[in-house]
Write an enzyme that holds these catalytic residues in place. Structure first.
Site, PDB file in Angstrom:
ATOM      1  CB  VAL A 140      42.264  45.004  47.369  1.00 59.59           C
ATOM      2  CG1 VAL A 140      41.388  44.925  48.610  1.00 59.59           C
ATOM      3  CG2 VAL A 140      42.248  43.679  46.626  1.00 59.59           C
ATOM      4  CB  SER A 141      41.617  48.930  49.847  1.00 59.50           C
ATOM      5  OG  SER A 141      41.447  49.967  50.760  1.00 59.50           O
ATOM      6  CB  SER A 142      44.094  52.840  48.098  1.00 59.57           C
ATOM      7  OG  SER A 142      44.460  54.052  47.475  1.00 59.57           O
ATOM      8  CG  HIS A 285      38.216  47.842  53.773  1.00 64.10           C
ATOM      9  ND1 HIS A 285      37.605  48.355  52.646  1.00 64.10           N
ATOM     10  CD2 HIS A 285      39.516  48.248  53.718  1.00 64.10           C
ATOM     11  CE1 HIS A 285      38.504  49.051  51.943  1.00 64.10           C
ATOM     12  NE2 HIS A 285      39.664  48.996  52.572  1.00 64.10           N
TER      13      HIS A 285
END
Ligand SMILES: *[C@@H]1O[C@H](CO)[C@@H](O)[C@H](O)[C@H]1NC(C)=O
Ligand SMILES: *[C@@H]1O[C@H](CO)[C@@H](O)[C@H](O)[C@H]1NC(C)=O
Length: 402
Positions: A140-142, A285
């Protein structure tokens, strides 16, 4: 001198401990030029004759291997289904984000965090007799960005990837001479200001490993339409990149509403399940992990005839494992984001094949944050609340009227 009883209880204690906790591997495990931390979860169900699949789960910015371990169902389900989970830990002291910017990391066997993570995979394959044709990555995300990154630069290592709130491969490349520029945050990419054609994105992936001509991993991407940190533009850019790499049309063959959860739309491309994109309407996000959907895609819960590298294991032979030496030849410094523009033939997708689309058409106007347009979409195009805002060819949604 220790009594046999002490030895027996010591061994028992060790095996129980190692089976139930996250282990930190500190012995040398191969090239790891940026010193990525190596944590591994060996499931309780692993036996000496297992040939387990491997799941790599890179954490998010400011996250850790321990937080990733604790923050999802992956380890719990590993016990049930018998796969190994690798939790890499970022060496970046400033923000614990992954290196997605350096020429080294963007080059196959070139260095950066990506090589350290791949070394963990190669070590685990040998050490635990793991299945080299069933190595997967999700984050997830980075961690979603790193998922794109690993699948792009190491198509011979990963059978499939699933990214949440990520960006296309190469989007975070430091512009200009990015040799040695590790862990740089690309505001332009995060804010959705970096856009390319599918052919351009494909060229960026191919230049990570120019000599590679083999099978490409399949891919899933998930993104919230109101993502305030990693702009939703990156959803459409990933669609362009991976459909282009996989030789698929950018027009979905099927769109299914409310999948896997209410308000999310699943887009399928091509007919072989090689690429799927999930647009999460109204989601920020903090997008929810969908372990069940990802596990099905990777077939981590399967016992025979499972999906593996080379499309079910029938299609191709896995390249032999590279030797564990780092290539010293990362001299190419061309900005990955800037130079593929001259010789490209743009394939514009103008036709909209709507035949196989199964979205349920509603008769009333769409609600606030609901989808109101986009390629393959056949639901309501009028908003009962707000105005229909088009983000990209794949998605328009009802947003509050100004
Ligand atoms: C790029 O940067 C690296 C590291 O700072 C340097 O060694 C190299 O000479 C640079 N290359 C060019 C073409 O400027
Ligand atoms: C694997 O898990 C998915 C999702 O829970 C499920 O739909 C599928 O039937 C499972 N497959 C097997 C072989 O158990």
């Amino acid at each position: 001198m220790k009594s046999p009883i002490t030895w027996a209880s010591l061994l028992l204690g060790l095996s129980l401990t190692s089976a139930a906790t996250l282990q930190h591997i500190t012995t040398p495990f191969g090239p790891n030029p940026t010193s990525v931390g190596f944590y591994i979860y060996i499931p309780t169900t692993l036996t000496s004759n297992s040939n387990p699949p491997i799941l790599v789960n890179p954490h998010w910015c400011h996250g850790t291997a321990q937080a990733a371990f604790a923050g999802s169902q992956w380890a719990t389900w590993a016990d049930k289904h018998g796969y190994i989970v690798i939790y890499p830990d970022s060496p970046n002291v400033a923000d614990h984000c992954w290196d997605l910017s350096s020429a080294e990391g963007l080059t196959h066997d070139g260095g950066g965090d990506s090589l350290g993570i791949v070394s963990m995979v190669r070590w685990t394959i040998k050490e635990y007799n793991a299945d080299a044709s069933r190595v997967f990555v999700t984050g997830v995300s980075s961690g979603g960005m790193m998922t794109n990154h690993l699948v792009g630069a190491y198509p011979d290592v990963f059978a499939a990837g699933a990214a949440f709130a990520g960006v296309p491969f190469g989007c975070y490349a430091y512009p200009g001479n990015n040799s040695g520029v590790y862990g740089w945050w690309s505001d332009d990419c995060a804010k959705g200001r970096i856009k390319h054609t599918g052919e351009e994105w494909k060229g960026i992936v191919e230049r990570a490993y120019p000599e590679y001509t083999g099978w490409r991993p399949k891919f899933q991407t998930f993104h919230g339409t109101v993502d305030e940190t990693v702009d939703y533009v990156n959803f459409g850019e990933q669609v362009k990149q991976w459909t282009s790499i996989l030789g698929l049309s950018e027009t979905p063959t099927r769109a299914t509403a409310n999948t896997p959860v209410s308000g999310w739309t699943k887009y399928e491309y091509g007919t072989e399940g090689r690429f799927e994109a999930f647009s999460a309407a109204g989601v920020s996000h903090g997008i929810q992990n969908q372990e069940s959907t990802v596990m099905s895609f990777f077939q981590l819960n399967c016992t025979t005839g499972c999906f593996s590298w080379g499309q079910g294991g029938q299609g191709g032979s896995l390249p032999s494992l590279p030797s564990s030496s780092t290539k010293n030849s990362v001299t190419s410094t061309a900005g990955v984001t800037s130079s593929v523009k001259t010789t490209l033939t743009t394939t514009k997708v103008t036709s909209t094949t709507k035949a196989a689309i199964t979205t349920t058409a509603a008769t009333v106007g769409q609600t606030l944050w609901g989808q109101c347009g986009g390629s393959g979409y056949t639901g309501p195009t009028v908003c009962s609340t707000g105005t229909c805002t088009t983000y990209n060819p794949y998605y328009a949604q009802c947003t509050p009227s100004p």
